[in-house]
Design a protein around this motif. Structure first.
Motif, PDB file in Angstrom:
ATOM      1  N   LEU A 237      78.014  36.848  26.024  1.00  0.00           N
ATOM      2  CA  LEU A 237      76.932  36.887  27.020  1.00  0.00           C
ATOM      3  C   LEU A 237      76.664  35.512  27.608  1.00  0.00           C
ATOM      4  O   LEU A 237      76.426  35.370  28.816  1.00  0.00           O
ATOM      5  N   GLU A 238      76.669  34.470  26.750  1.00  0.00           N
ATOM      6  CA  GLU A 238      76.425  33.122  27.249  1.00  0.00           C
ATOM      7  C   GLU A 238      77.526  32.657  28.188  1.00  0.00           C
ATOM      8  O   GLU A 238      77.295  31.834  29.076  1.00  0.00           O
ATOM      9  N   ALA A 239      78.710  33.207  27.999  1.00  0.00           N
ATOM     10  CA  ALA A 239      79.813  32.838  28.894  1.00  0.00           C
ATOM     11  C   ALA A 239      79.682  33.490  30.252  1.00  0.00           C
ATOM     12  O   ALA A 239      80.212  32.986  31.248  1.00  0.00           O
ATOM     13  N   ILE A 240      78.979  34.641  30.265  1.00  0.00           N
ATOM     14  CA  ILE A 240      78.849  35.386  31.525  1.00  0.00           C
ATOM     15  C   ILE A 240      77.559  35.034  32.268  1.00  0.00           C
ATOM     16  O   ILE A 240      77.558  34.839  33.490  1.00  0.00           O
ATOM     17  N   LEU A 241      76.444  34.953  31.530  1.00  0.00           N
ATOM     18  CA  LEU A 241      75.121  34.806  32.141  1.00  0.00           C
ATOM     19  C   LEU A 241      74.579  33.392  31.992  1.00  0.00           C
ATOM     20  O   LEU A 241      74.936  32.675  31.042  1.00  0.00           O
ATOM     21  N   THR A 242      73.700  33.027  32.901  1.00  0.00           N
ATOM     22  CA  THR A 242      72.976  31.763  32.755  1.00  0.00           C
ATOM     23  C   THR A 242      71.880  31.935  31.701  1.00  0.00           C
ATOM     24  O   THR A 242      71.577  33.054  31.263  1.00  0.00           O
TER      25      THR A 242
END
Length: 305
Positions: A237-242
């Protein structure tokens, strides 16, 4: 001869009232009640052409002679002023002419030789009156004082009575206006003070709201730290979202609406909508339910059924 006398009286009346009006013009320029009371005796002497004027107060059933002004400073006037400094109080008995003025609300003319029993003995003795005219002051419809006026070496007449009565009526209006203006200014000051207090209270409230929202946000992040996501799901998720989008998605998963999320993060609902759209696009889902489902699978380690 009768015609000449009548003509003289008419011209004298017109002259006296013209002088009165010129004096009232100066008085109307004063908007402070205290200054009006300080100037009234001197103004009556100047524009009504008397030799001496007394201003007195009425409080309940008590008559208090207060201030005086005279064109000549003789022994009689000095004795009268000394009497005034003792703050004399005269009971308004039924037979006093001043009591009658209060009841009838009109000016009167007094001759001590015929009205002596209806005059205050102490007042008559110290003032050495020959005759005088008096008028009630009633700016708000209630008698609050008197004006007494006389001459040193001659009797007053009916024209003097009319002139003093006209002055008292005009002074009532001028004084009432000054009192209303003072009250208006006091109300303005009070309103300004109140508005300043309200403004300070609003500033304090706004500051408290921001601090409260920040604390709630910290508590939310703290709770999420106590129950950490699986490292693999969190990393994905951290790789996709800010970071902000991840906060919005976390609150979405707890059932938060756009307005509630906006309150929690201290942002506008429109900003939340923009974040939600980007979250759906980045997670490649069509709606909020699918985004929440994917979030739960990644964070709780659930498998698709």
């Amino acid at each position: 001869m009768r015609y000449d006398i009548n003509d003289f009286l008419v011209r004298e009346r017109l002259r006296r009232f013209a002088v009165l009006e010129s004096g009232l013009i100066q008085l109307r320029r004063i908007h402070d009640p205290d200054r009006l009371l300080a100037r009234v005796c001197e103004t009556v002497v100047a524009c009504c052409e008397f030799d001496r004027v007394l201003l007195s107060q009425v409080e309940g059933s008590t008559w208090r002679p207060w201030r005086s002004y005279a064109v000549a400073e003789g022994p009689a006037e000095r004795a009268f002023r000394s009497w005034l400094t003792e703050v004399p109080e005269i009971r308004l008995e039924h037979l006093l002419l001043e009591s009658e003025m209060i009841r009838r609300r009109e000016a009167t003319i007094v001759f001590p030789t015929t009205d002596g029993r209806r005059i205050s003995p102490s007042f008559a003795q110290v003032s050495e009156l020959i005759s005088y005219v008096a008028a009630p002051l009633q700016p708000a419809g209630e008698v609050i004082g008197f004006l007494h006026a006389d001459y040193q070496h001659r009797d007053v007449n009916n024209l003097d009575l009319d002139v003093l009565a006209a002055f008292a009526l005009a002074f009532d209006q001028v004084f009432e206006r000054a009192v209303l203006l003072r009250r208006l200014e006091e109300q303005r000051k009070q309103i300004r003070i109140t508005m300043q207090s309200v403004d300070a209270a609003l500033d304090q409230f706004a500051t408290a709201e921001i601090a409260f929202a920040a604390r709630n946000n910290s508590e939310t992040l703290s709770r999420s730290t106590k129950h950490p996501m699986p490292s693999s799901g969190l990393a994905e998720l951290e790789a996709i979202l800010t970071r902000r989008e991840l906060e919005v998605l976390t609150l979405m998963a707890t059932g938060g609406t756009n307005s509630r999320i906006a309150e929690k993060l201290v942002i506008t609902p429109d900003t939340v909508k923009s974040h939600v759209k980007r979250i759906l696009r980045k997670l490649r889902v069509d709606n909020r339910a699918e985004a929440i489902s994917k979030y739960l699978r990644l964070t709780l380690g659930r498998t698709e059924t």
